[in-house]
Enzyme design. Structure first.
Site: not given
Length: 422
Positions: A119, A121, A126, A299, A301, A306
């Protein structure tokens, strides 16, 4: 300042972190960086669709490969099942190295390889620049998709942390391919000679897998929540966390921390909102504030604690991400980045969210729903245990022919089979 490999879960100073919101900011910036790549592009993604976003990525990757850049792409077999032979063959003919995580065959048209997904991404260019977040390669991350376009985030990273992320993704595609010596040669050939400090942010790269790092991301969330003194803001698309994380949120709210959750109000899957709402009673009555994002599906996450701690990544706070999937987050200690994320999330809460009130639940919730909520809440104590009962096959990286047999031909380039490294 040259740095070698830095161990998993360690703070790395001297980085710059830039927040990219939605596909409108992420895709153009990524394509620009790929077009400037000189040696290597490595991509791991859960979803690659053959739509306008996938076709644009296809174009820039082919151009990079044709000018001599090494391009490695790792797709998840469940998340990216419907790519055409022409789309894949043209990439392979241009020199792009394609691999598929846990390819699965359909039974009566249904995909069965639903659990223990790759899952993550991640993109590394380089060995000097990395992108980590929750945005896939699909049109539904652009506003032009319509009312169901998703709200999401990725970060662009430069500085010494990229060395760690780079070695992680190379390890993902290389382990077992031709033995340790090949792996070392690949690292020497692709690692930049010098990675200079690029900013003031301390960054930790944290992953979740089904072997050595089964709960690392959740542990860092809980530790940050325990340390909170002022505020906690969590924006998470799929919210159904374990009992211990919920307990920490309730304790933080009761000791006076301003705890806010931004959850889906217009979900892409109705069950998401239903599941999260079963926890509202327990959270609200402890003092946690709940905001439902209603403009379009959430979508993202992301979270902040603080004025310094923040995280962006692929990991939801639900059983799939916390107990089954392969995930990757970056955790950032930097006041400037924290303020940027706070301003962004504040805008969502002020302008695009509905506040859920405890009084609302008291009048709307039936006695049966309260009883059901009670049992669901306490059921969460045990889901890390029952998640371990699910099939524990070791997913494998395989060449694209394993997912798309139509690609097989006598002159097809042979690519090694690799067992899950994490």
């Amino acid at each position: 300042m040259k740095r070698g490999f830095i161990g998993h879960g360690q703070w790395v100073p001297g980085n710059q972190v830039v927040l990219l919101e939605n596909g409108e900011e992420f895709y153009p910036r990524l394509y620009e960086c790929i077009e400037k790549a000189q040696r290597e592009v490595v991509i791991e993604t859960f979803i690659l669709f053959e739509d306008e976003v996938g076709k644009e990525l296809h174009k820039v990757l082919m151009a990079a490969a044709k000018r001599g850049v090494r391009v490695d792409v790792l797709l998840d077999g469940f998340g990216s099942p419907d790519l055409s032979v022409d789309f894949l063959r043209s990439l392979m003919d241009a020199g792009v190295k394609l691999r598929v995580f846990d390819p699965g065959k359909r039974l009566l048209g249904q995909r069965l390889n639903m659990i223990r997904r790759m899952h993550r991404k991640i993109v590394v260019i380089d060995g000097e620049r990395a992108f980590v977040g929750g945005i896939n390669f699909s049109h539904d991350h652009l506003r032009s998709f319509g009312p169901m376009a998703k709200q999401d985030y990725t970060v662009e990273l430069t500085g010494p942390i990229v060395s760690q992320i780079h070695r992680f993704v190379i390890h993902a595609i290389a382990l077992g391919a031709k033995g340790p010596s090949w792996f070392r040669r690949r690292l020497r050939a692709t690692e930049p000679a010098d990675i200079q400090e690029a900013g003031s942010a301390e960054v930790m790269f944290v992953t979740r897998d089904n072997r050595r790092h089964t709960d690392d991301i959740e542990r860092h969330y809980r530790a940050a929540i325990r340390s909170a003194r002022k505020r906690i803001v969590i924006a998470n698309a799929y919210f159904f966390p374990g009992y211990r994380l919920i307990k920490e949120l309730r304790r933080a709210a009761r000791r006076g921390v301003d705890v806010r959750l931004i959850l889906q109000g217009e979900p892409d899957m109705p069950i998401v909102k239903t599941a999260a709402s079963l926890l509202y009673h327990h959270l609200l009555h402890a003092g946690v504030k709940i905001y439902e994002y209603c403009e379009r599906p959430l979508h993202g996450k992301v979270a902040l604690v603080d004025d310094v701690w923040s995280t962006v990544g692929s990991s939801n706070l639900d059983p799939l991400s916390l107990s089954l999937n392969l995930e990757a987050n970056v955790i950032v200690r930097d006041r400037e980045f924290n303020e940027v994320l706070w301003n962004n999330l504040s805008g969502l809460m002020d302008d695009k969210c509905q506040v859920i009130e405890a009084e609302q639940l008291s009048t709307e919730w039936s006695g049966w729903r309260l009883v059901r909520s009670f049992f669901v809440f306490h059921f969460l104590r045990y889901y890390p245990r029952w998640a371990g009962w699910l099939p524990r096959h070791a997913p494998r990286l395989q060449p694209p022919e394993a997912q798309w047999p139509q690609l097989t031909r006598t002159d097809a380039q042979s690519q090694p089979t690799i067992t899950e490294h994490a």
